[in-house]
Scaffold this motif. Structure first.
Motif, PDB file in Angstrom:
ATOM      1  N   UNK A  46       6.898  30.714  13.518  1.00 44.09           N
ATOM      2  CA  UNK A  46       5.493  30.938  14.371  1.00 44.09           C
ATOM      3  C   UNK A  46       4.932  29.635  13.953  1.00 44.09           C
ATOM      4  N   UNK A  47       4.097  28.720  15.242  1.00 43.29           N
ATOM      5  CA  UNK A  47       3.619  28.477  15.028  1.00 43.29           C
ATOM      6  C   UNK A  47       3.900  26.406  15.214  1.00 43.29           C
ATOM      7  N   UNK A  48       5.814  26.859  14.862  1.00 45.03           N
ATOM      8  CA  UNK A  48       6.843  25.689  15.268  1.00 45.03           C
ATOM      9  C   UNK A  48       7.443  25.681  17.334  1.00 45.03           C
ATOM     10  N   UNK A  49       7.549  24.606  17.488  1.00 46.90           N
ATOM     11  CA  UNK A  49       7.455  24.719  18.818  1.00 46.90           C
ATOM     12  C   UNK A  49       9.048  23.253  18.646  1.00 46.90           C
ATOM     13  N   UNK A  50      10.072  23.803  19.393  1.00 51.78           N
ATOM     14  CA  UNK A  50      11.382  23.137  19.349  1.00 51.78           C
ATOM     15  C   UNK A  50      11.561  22.625  20.940  1.00 51.78           C
ATOM     16  N   UNK A  51      12.097  21.243  21.231  1.00 50.02           N
ATOM     17  CA  UNK A  51      12.433  20.708  21.857  1.00 50.02           C
ATOM     18  C   UNK A  51      13.511  20.731  22.021  1.00 50.02           C
TER      19      UNK A  51
END
Length: 502
Positions: free
Chosen positions: A215-220
């Protein structure tokens, strides 16, 4: 009736002590007992398995399969260690073992004809070379990867058993060969330690938010970085993480968007993609989660995160370290500054990267790399530049972000990603670039010779670079400016890493 073995000139070399006679008697009783026993289902399998292991062919094929199916550095290391252990065991058996104890093969009168090999071996019996090779390969693989070791162990046991089943070895031949093979694998480990044996890298612990479930992590995710199929375990382990898949030309924009809405920035791709994410994370003061998903993943492996699951555990627990960023000024494409997590180079290496990238889509990564090296060393020209106040001709200028181990036949490894140093190596210009590059690689990180110079630096200024000269950083290629400054940003980046590895 005379003892048949007494008439054999080879048999006369065997020891005749009471202990040896007792062991020989035990061996023959066990051998005849096994020969008389019925082995349901073994007939179609064991003799073929025994023949398949001739000259190590079975194990070389297994090594190729492990390296190809494993799709990771650990699998490739396991395959290489297995082959190296096999090679040492085979050499020991054929140069010392069989000559030291010149034992005859068992008589085949007790062995059913259907079990016998079509072509009987002509070498002496003790120890079993097949059992030594099988045990050495399986043990070598297991020392690097327990999973692959468990997979090949039944195959190795089958090969060892097949030698008694087919009547070409006594049980003690097989046991001694297997013990020698295990010893060879541990001897190889003594020379070249496994990854688990290396001392924990020294890196400062850093504060980073714990993100249970992501939660709160964005993975590109860079779709072109060889990362297909690796997002599924990421999504399973971190179901609340936002995963953004994009094309290579969209990576920078997606990273910038993600930085504005996340507590931690994640990236899944190769070293070039990780480099872009590191720049973005450092600029915004965000912790970076690196998920190995490219072809080589040098930074992730030196960090100690070899799998997606390693990074997922660190993100959930909030375990992180600080690492240095290498910098070069001015940066690529007119930017004020560029950075490198792994390496920066001028000379033949950037051209090698260009040739490799041109051929990789057609023939694959490793063949393209070999072709690129041959092309560049045959057609390349030395670079003219000025550094340390002198005009020099050189084949290669290499700068590593932190110190690398010896860069010889095996890939270099960094034990500390926060040492504040640049590992600078120069291969001087002259004839025969191939031997010069090899001599420089084998010389180690700290040496000076007519061919090679290696130094530890915190800053390096290079001037007088010819227009159009390429530079490479973390596998990316750009055109070099006429003047460059290399330095470090110590502990500038926070990166997630499992606590068990700290």
């Amino acid at each position: 009736m005379p003892d048949i073995n007494a008439l054999d000139p080879i048999a006369r070399h065997e020891p005749r002590t009471p202990i040896a006679a007792l062991l020989r008697s035990w061996d023959e009783r066990v051998f005849r007992s096994l020969a008389a026993r019925r082995w349901p289902g073994a007939g179609p399998v064991l003799p073929r398995l025994s023949r398949g292991a001739d000259h190590g062919l079975l194990w070389f094929g297994a090594a190729v399969g492990i390296a190809a199916l494993g799709r990771g550095a650990r699998s490739r290391r396991a395959a290489l260690r297995g082959v190296a252990s096999l090679g040492l065991a085979s050499a020991a058996v054929n140069t010392v073992g069989k000559r030291a104890v010149r034992r005859t093969r068992p008589l085949l009168d007790a062995v059913p004809v259907i079990r016998r090999l079509k072509r009987q071996p002509f070498t002496t019996s003790f120890p079993s070379g097949h059992a030594a090779s099988a045990a050495a390969f399986a043990t070598g693989v297991a020392l690097e990867s327990k999973g692959w070791g468990a997979a090949v162990a039944p195959l190795a046991a089958g090969v060892a058993l097949s030698r008694v089943y087919a009547g070409v070895h006594y049980p003690s031949d097989v046991l001694a060969g297997a013990a020698l093979g295990v010893g060879a694998a541990f001897a190889v480990r003594g020379i070249v330690p496994t990854r688990a044996q290396l001392p924990p890298p020294g890196r400062p612990h850093a504060e980073a938010p714990a993100l249970p479930g992501g939660r709160g992590l964005v993975v590109v995710v860079n779709r072109a970085s060889g990362s297909s199929g690796t997002t599924a375990p990421l999504r399973d382990a971190l179901p609340f993480a936002e995963v953004v898949e994009c094309a290579p030309d969209e990576v920078d924009a997606e990273l910038e968007k993600a930085a504005g809405r996340c507590r931690a920035l994640g990236v899944l791709g190769g070293d070039g993609t990780v480099n872009r994410a590191a720049r973005t994370a450092a600029r915004h003061g965000l912790p970076l989660a690196v998920f190995p998903g490219g072809t080589l993943n040098h930074f992730a492996y030196d960090l100690g995160t070899e799998t997606v699951q390693d990074t997922c555990r660190a993100v959930a627990a909030g375990d992180a370290v600080r690492v240095d960023l290498g910098r070069f000024t001015p940066g690529p494409d007119g930017s004020a500054e560029g950075c490198f997590l792994n390496t920066f180079s001028l000379g033949v290496y950037p051209e090698l990267v260009r040739v490799r990238e041109r051929w990789e889509p057609r023939i694959g990564g490793w063949p393209a790399g070999v072709l690129a090296a041959l092309t560049v060393l045959r057609e390349g020209r030395p670079l003219e530049a000025e550094f340390e106040g002198r005009r020099r001709s050189l084949w290669l200028l290499f700068a590593g972000n932190s110190l690398y181990d010896r860069m010889g036949p095996t890939p270099g490894h960094r034990r500390d990603l926060a040492d504040g140093l640049l590992d600078v190596r120069v291969v001087h210009g002259g004839r025969a670039p191939g031997p010069r590059l090899l001599a420089a690689a084998l010389a180690g990180p700290l040496s000076r010779s007519p061919v090679h110079t290696a130094q530890r630096r915190t800053r390096l200024r290079i001037t007088g670079i010819a227009p159009g000269t390429p530079l490479a950083f973390d596998g990316e290629v750009a055109e070099a400016p006429r003047e460059l400054i290399l330095d470090k940003a110590p502990e500038a980046l926070t990166v997630y890493r499992p606590q068990a590895l700290l």
